[in-house]
Scaffold this active site. Sequence first.
Site, PDB file in Angstrom:
ATOM      1  N   SER A 123       0.807  -1.216   0.000  1.00 22.88           N
ATOM      2  CA  SER A 123       0.000   0.000   0.000  1.00 22.88           C
ATOM      3  C   SER A 123       0.846   1.274   0.000  1.00 22.88           C
ATOM      4  O   SER A 123       1.635   1.489  -0.901  1.00 22.88           O
ATOM      5  CB  SER A 123      -0.957  -0.039   1.196  1.00 22.88           C
ATOM      6  OG  SER A 123      -1.843   1.041   1.128  1.00 22.88           O
ATOM      7  N   HIS A 124       0.726   2.066   1.044  1.00 27.46           N
ATOM      8  CA  HIS A 124       1.393   3.372   1.103  1.00 27.46           C
ATOM      9  C   HIS A 124       2.792   3.275   1.703  1.00 27.46           C
ATOM     10  O   HIS A 124       3.440   4.294   1.893  1.00 27.46           O
ATOM     11  CB  HIS A 124       0.536   4.317   1.938  1.00 27.46           C
ATOM     12  CG  HIS A 124       0.135   3.699   3.237  1.00 27.46           C
ATOM     13  ND1 HIS A 124      -0.902   2.780   3.318  1.00 27.46           N
ATOM     14  CD2 HIS A 124       0.653   3.796   4.463  1.00 27.46           C
ATOM     15  CE1 HIS A 124      -0.993   2.362   4.573  1.00 27.46           C
ATOM     16  NE2 HIS A 124      -0.073   2.960   5.292  1.00 27.46           N
ATOM     17  N   ASP A 287      -2.195   6.828  -3.221  1.00 30.15           N
ATOM     18  CA  ASP A 287      -1.091   6.091  -2.600  1.00 30.15           C
ATOM     19  C   ASP A 287      -0.535   5.006  -3.518  1.00 30.15           C
ATOM     20  O   ASP A 287      -0.960   4.868  -4.679  1.00 30.15           O
ATOM     21  CB  ASP A 287      -1.525   5.508  -1.251  1.00 30.15           C
ATOM     22  CG  ASP A 287      -2.426   4.302  -1.392  1.00 30.15           C
ATOM     23  OD1 ASP A 287      -3.153   4.224  -2.402  1.00 30.15           O
ATOM     24  OD2 ASP A 287      -2.422   3.428  -0.504  1.00 30.15           O
ATOM     25  N   ASP A 289      -0.862   1.764  -4.003  1.00 26.38           N
ATOM     26  CA  ASP A 289      -1.730   0.823  -4.721  1.00 26.38           C
ATOM     27  C   ASP A 289      -3.052   1.450  -5.166  1.00 26.38           C
ATOM     28  O   ASP A 289      -3.943   0.734  -5.630  1.00 26.38           O
ATOM     29  CB  ASP A 289      -1.991  -0.426  -3.865  1.00 26.38           C
ATOM     30  CG  ASP A 289      -2.719  -0.108  -2.583  1.00 26.38           C
ATOM     31  OD1 ASP A 289      -2.556   1.011  -2.060  1.00 26.38           O
ATOM     32  OD2 ASP A 289      -3.472  -0.971  -2.090  1.00 26.38           O
ATOM     33  N   ASP A 291      -5.587   3.059  -3.588  1.00 26.27           N
ATOM     34  CA  ASP A 291      -6.878   3.074  -2.891  1.00 26.27           C
ATOM     35  C   ASP A 291      -7.084   4.310  -2.019  1.00 26.27           C
ATOM     36  O   ASP A 291      -8.195   4.614  -1.630  1.00 26.27           O
ATOM     37  CB  ASP A 291      -7.122   1.767  -2.107  1.00 26.27           C
ATOM     38  CG  ASP A 291      -6.031   1.432  -1.126  1.00 26.27           C
ATOM     39  OD1 ASP A 291      -5.044   2.197  -1.030  1.00 26.27           O
ATOM     40  OD2 ASP A 291      -6.153   0.387  -0.446  1.00 26.27           O
ATOM     41  N   ARG A 292      -5.998   5.042  -1.700  1.00 23.79           N
ATOM     42  CA  ARG A 292      -6.163   6.252  -0.882  1.00 23.79           C
ATOM     43  C   ARG A 292      -6.178   7.507  -1.748  1.00 23.79           C
ATOM     44  O   ARG A 292      -5.614   7.501  -2.845  1.00 23.79           O
ATOM     45  CB  ARG A 292      -4.995   6.396   0.099  1.00 23.79           C
ATOM     46  CG  ARG A 292      -4.961   5.317   1.140  1.00 23.79           C
ATOM     47  CD  ARG A 292      -3.870   5.581   2.150  1.00 23.79           C
ATOM     48  NE  ARG A 292      -3.989   4.620   3.235  1.00 23.79           N
ATOM     49  CZ  ARG A 292      -3.352   4.701   4.378  1.00 23.79           C
ATOM     50  NH1 ARG A 292      -2.539   5.707   4.598  1.00 23.79           N
ATOM     51  NH2 ARG A 292      -3.528   3.798   5.310  1.00 23.79           N
ATOM     52  N   LYS A 386     -11.499   0.748  -1.007  1.00 21.60           N
ATOM     53  CA  LYS A 386     -11.516   2.190  -1.182  1.00 21.60           C
ATOM     54  C   LYS A 386     -10.890   2.499  -2.537  1.00 21.60           C
ATOM     55  O   LYS A 386     -10.136   1.672  -3.070  1.00 21.60           O
ATOM     56  CB  LYS A 386     -10.813   2.889  -0.037  1.00 21.60           C
ATOM     57  CG  LYS A 386      -9.437   2.383   0.265  1.00 21.60           C
ATOM     58  CD  LYS A 386      -8.992   2.893   1.626  1.00 21.60           C
ATOM     59  CE  LYS A 386      -7.617   2.375   1.957  1.00 21.60           C
ATOM     60  NZ  LYS A 386      -7.565   1.731   3.272  1.00 21.60           N
TER      61      LYS A 386
HETATM   62  C1  G1P Z   1      -4.320   2.148   8.429  1.00 25.00           C
HETATM   63  C2  G1P Z   1      -5.488   3.104   8.526  1.00 25.00           C
HETATM   64  C3  G1P Z   1      -6.781   2.363   8.284  1.00 25.00           C
HETATM   65  C4  G1P Z   1      -6.718   1.663   6.928  1.00 25.00           C
HETATM   66  C5  G1P Z   1      -5.478   0.777   6.856  1.00 25.00           C
HETATM   67  C6  G1P Z   1      -5.291   0.183   5.461  1.00 25.00           C
HETATM   68  O1  G1P Z   1      -4.433   1.135   9.401  1.00 25.00           O
HETATM   69  O2  G1P Z   1      -5.516   3.762   9.770  1.00 25.00           O
HETATM   70  O3  G1P Z   1      -7.854   3.267   8.331  1.00 25.00           O
HETATM   71  O4  G1P Z   1      -7.855   0.882   6.724  1.00 25.00           O
HETATM   72  O5  G1P Z   1      -4.314   1.554   7.161  1.00 25.00           O
HETATM   73  O6  G1P Z   1      -5.135   1.183   4.493  1.00 25.00           O
HETATM   74  P1  G1P Z   1      -3.673   1.197  10.804  1.00 25.00           P
HETATM   75  O7  G1P Z   1      -2.213   1.343  10.502  1.00 25.00           O
HETATM   76  O8  G1P Z   1      -4.192   2.417  11.515  1.00 25.00           O
HETATM   77  O9  G1P Z   1      -4.042  -0.081  11.505  1.00 25.00           O
HETATM   78 ZN    ZN Z   2      -3.316   1.623  -0.210  1.00 21.56          ZN
END
Ligand code: G1P
Ligand code: ZN
Length: 553
Positions: A123-124, A287, A289, A291-292, A386
Amino acid sequence: MSSKELSSEHKLVRVCLDNPFTDQKPGTSGLRKSTKHFQQSNYLESFVEAILQTLPGIEGGVLVLGGDGRFGNKHGIDVIIRMAAAHRVKKIITTVDGILSTPAASHLIRTEKAVGGIILSASHNSGGPDGDFGVKINGPNGGPAAESLTDAIYAKTTKLDQYLILNNESIPLDNPGTYSISTTNIEVINGIDAYVELMQKIFDLDQIRDFLSNDFLMAFDALNAVTGPYAIRLFEGLLGTPSGTVRNGVPLEDFGGCHPDPNLTYAKDIASLLLEGQDYAFGAACDGDGDRNMILGRKCFVNPSDSLALLTANATCAPAYSNGLVGVARSMPTSSAVDVVAKALGIDCFETPTGWKFFGNLLDSGQITLCGEESFGTGSNHVREKDGIWAVLFWLQILARKKCSVQTLMNQHWSRFGRHYYSRHDYESIASEKAQDLYTRVESLLPSIIGSSFASNKVAAADNFTYNDPVDGSITNRQGLRILLDDGSRVVLRLSGTGTQGATLRVYLERYISSNGNLTQDPQKALAELIQAIDSFAEITKRTGMKRPTVIT
Ligand code: G1P
Ligand code: ZN
């Protein structure tokens, strides 16, 4: 289009494991670790074997496979194709260069009636040999795998003694093509097309195009990650924005060294362009992948909680939602801005634990149309993830319909519904034990503070959030510490489930000011008392030695 039978080349190999996978349980986003951790011999293969032995319907089923282009993506696809073929998957759908955003994967899983999908992404998190890698598993509804499935996969990893793989030559990913190995067909498709078609169905792109051509200059930052090709096709192609509108639009294996997280800290370039410059009226970033999303106007940052509320209030501007919404949902730490809008619209608003998978049941059962999280995640029933680019198009659609600036739209929204001042403070890379001690201490103190003073208010309730799923009746507890004050303000504390280094403490702060109060303060000022009160109550500075958060949103 290449088409090739590879059957004469392959040989089934059984690899015996003398070092079985002994790692902790995969989190809500699958297994996410440093790239180096994934490079241990047989590590990726062991986890994939456990997935293939556990995901229902694998033999004879369809599997969607792709990733965000980070280091390890193509190698991972190659390994998974050979292992899935060894497990007699009927069809594997993968993409040119392995590029497939998370929302686009979700869409493909749904339209192709796949048994699930494997998305290679962290992801990010940063990418490259010194960054992170991840394997995310999605179920047949296109959403993140249910906990029962990830638990079963984990249980399997602890018992594995071998995995199956074919030793065929690699399938080329540089062009679309169809291949077959043993009983498995492999389709390499363009990972952008179907997603773009979906966006054309949801939005009136002509209306957006007209609006943008009227001197409404936009910039989009793909942060060298997966959304570049989608954004170039949509914004510079179908919406006709000038070339260069999409910045950092070529997915790079290390994301060009940047941390592909669209927030004010990690996506500073686009943020400064909008917040400090005059040239652009709209800015956005997604981000790793895809989704953000982060939404910016000229001199205006849109808090993701406000974004969800604004999209809900103006949803009928987009053709796909022109008949209104059935309901909405937000994660618990997300501000209640959307609750106020839902009440005005007379629709349900659900509060779920953090993580997209909790929206799945509500979306599948048709109880909600839109949902979102404060962590830059917004989505709808069009997929089960998302969706960053979708959110950007949704904002553009509303702006095109209302013909105004982002700031004007926000001001009008607050003067109608009031403003939920909101901020999230992240303290990253705390030693795990220190963070756990801090959290446990606060949890144990919660019952004793009910009724006592906190900032200038009294604590009305304090608990560890429990979610009762209204669809399947399941109960998920211990989802975050909440301190609810008698004026509707809140502070929430959570420990991140997605970090890979030490622990991350997240502090969520919220304060409501009604429509006749001061709606134009700096959020950090509006929340100053709460910030101070939680620091002294939870002993954050004292225990972590950190004078300020790593990231403030
Ligand atoms: C974080 C975000 C959460 C999101 C997840 C995946 O998780 O806070 O809202 O769903 O990334 O993108 P966290 O690191 O807080 O558990
Ligand atoms: Zn992501």
